[in-house]
Design a protein around this motif. Structure first.
Motif: not given
Length: 383
Positions: A356-378
């Motif tokens: 549960x914890x290791x898998x969610x750690x990977x998921x949150x890293x993926x969300x971080x990449x999405x956030x950084x992409x949106x910030x880059x576009x802004x």
């Protein structure tokens, strides 16, 4: 100043509802015969309907006023939390979680819109840090109280006490809080449709941050009681572990560290915070002892401390009074959706892969990449 202090106390009460259940709802469901996956669904049901309540509460606070929405939600809470004490089966518990989640969801958009309405633009960061202190206080008191009361008396007693807390909250709101929205803003509450707020790029940074934070929080709600059980620890120990991150977050919010909210961009603080959360989730997977988990909770608290005021500040700065309730409603619906995703996905990962914890750690890293992409576009659009 007095009314603002009362409002912060009301925010403590609103979030106590969430935190006091963290150490008890999973074992409560398991005691009623649920599997680990079904227990994850029980945890998620509250957040799923909390999301619906967030949208309704945001709309109501723009149309009818922040104070009236708070009062309505508080009164509903008094009665709905008592139904837990009569839940005889998983089916009934799921239904109770649904109606409780909805009524609780009405409160948050109204409270945070009220804070943003009465704060000067130059002081929004500090105001949101103080709301973080309020939430951190709930994060300290809630899990510890839930764990201790359930161990010493029963799960049901937790809900009797919570109902009494909402009686107190209703009285505080009625006598101590004034309406912050204006007649004009309420008249023009429909000027900005939900779709426009949902797609506004600057607000999307806050929405994704909220979703990611609560994926991690939902995972803690589901997975930490199981982790401590595997280590042979008492339920009250789970509550204390969850309280540690609240103490750490309060230190960030209330100490000179809080200057970071004025010095650095909110988007940068959010990104750093999510990176810290991801690392914390992964460390929890490998945690061999109670002492190690306490250390990880301190690290997690820093991540929470960086994220929470920053994402609320983004919403406050990028919404007007007549639309702020709806913006906060969408924002906190992502908050609730993240809790659903966190507890359900971690429940599935625990059942199928025992990760549960290791898998969610990977998921949150993926969300971080999405956030950084949106910030880059802004940043590209601004240049």
């Amino acid at each position: 100043m007095k009314s603002k202090i009362i409002l912060y106390l009301v925010i403590v009460i609103c979030f106590l509802d969430l935190f006091i259940q963290l150490p008890i709802i999973t074992p409560f469901a398991l005691e009623l015969g649920a599997s680990e996956f079904m227990a994850g669904i029980v945890v998620a049901m509250y957040s799923l309907f909390n999301m619906v309540g967030n949208i309704a509460g945001g709309y109501m606070s723009d149309k009818f006023g922040r104070r009236n929405t708070l009062l309505f939600g508080m009164i509903m809470q008094i009665f709905f939390v008592l139904i837990y004490t009569t839940a005889p089966s998983i089916g009934i518990l799921l239904a109770v979680r649904a109606i409780h989640g909805f009524s609780s969801g009405l409160l948050t958009p109204a409270a945070f819109s009220l804070i943003a309405d009465i704060s000067r633009k130059s002081a929004i960061g500090k105001s949101m840090a103080l709301t973080g202190v309020a939430i951190g206080t709930a994060a300290i008191l809630g899990p510890a109280a839930g764990g201790i009361i359930s161990s010493a008396v029963s799960y049901e007693m937790v809900y009797y006490i919570l109902s009494g807390v909402y009686v107190f909250g209703t009285i505080l709101t009625f006598f101590g809080i004034k309406e912050s929205s204006t007649d004009d803003s309420r008249t023009h509450h429909a000027a900005t449709p939900f779709k426009e707020l949902l797609l506004r790029p600057a607000l999307n940074v806050a929405y994704i941050s909220s979703f990611t934070l609560m994926i991690a929080q939902g995972t803690l709600a589901f997975g930490l009681p199981i982790k401590t059980g595997l280590l042979g620890l008492e339920a009250s120990m789970t509550g204390m572990m969850l309280s540690v991150f609240g103490i750490t977050a309060i230190i960030v919010f209330a100490s000179p560290i809080n200057k970071i909210y004025s010095v650095y961009k909110s988007e940068s603080l959010v990104a750093i915070g999510i990176l810290i959360l991801s690392g914390s989730m992964m460390l929890l997977h490998f945690a061999p002892s109670a002492a190690f988990i306490f250390i990880v909770m301190v690290i997690y608290g820093f991540g929470f401390g960086f994220i929470f005021p920053s994402m609320n500040k983004i919403v406050a700065e990028h919404s007007e009074m007549n639309e702020r309730g709806k913006a906060n409603g969408i924002f906190y619906s992502y908050f609730s959706l993240g809790s659903v995703a966190g507890s359900v996905i971690s429940g599935y990962l625990a059942t199928v892969f025992n990760l549960p914890f290791l898998g969610i750690g990977i998921v949150t890293l993926i969300m971080l990449m999405a956030l950084l992409f949106i910030r880059y576009r802004l940043e590209l659009n601004r240049s």
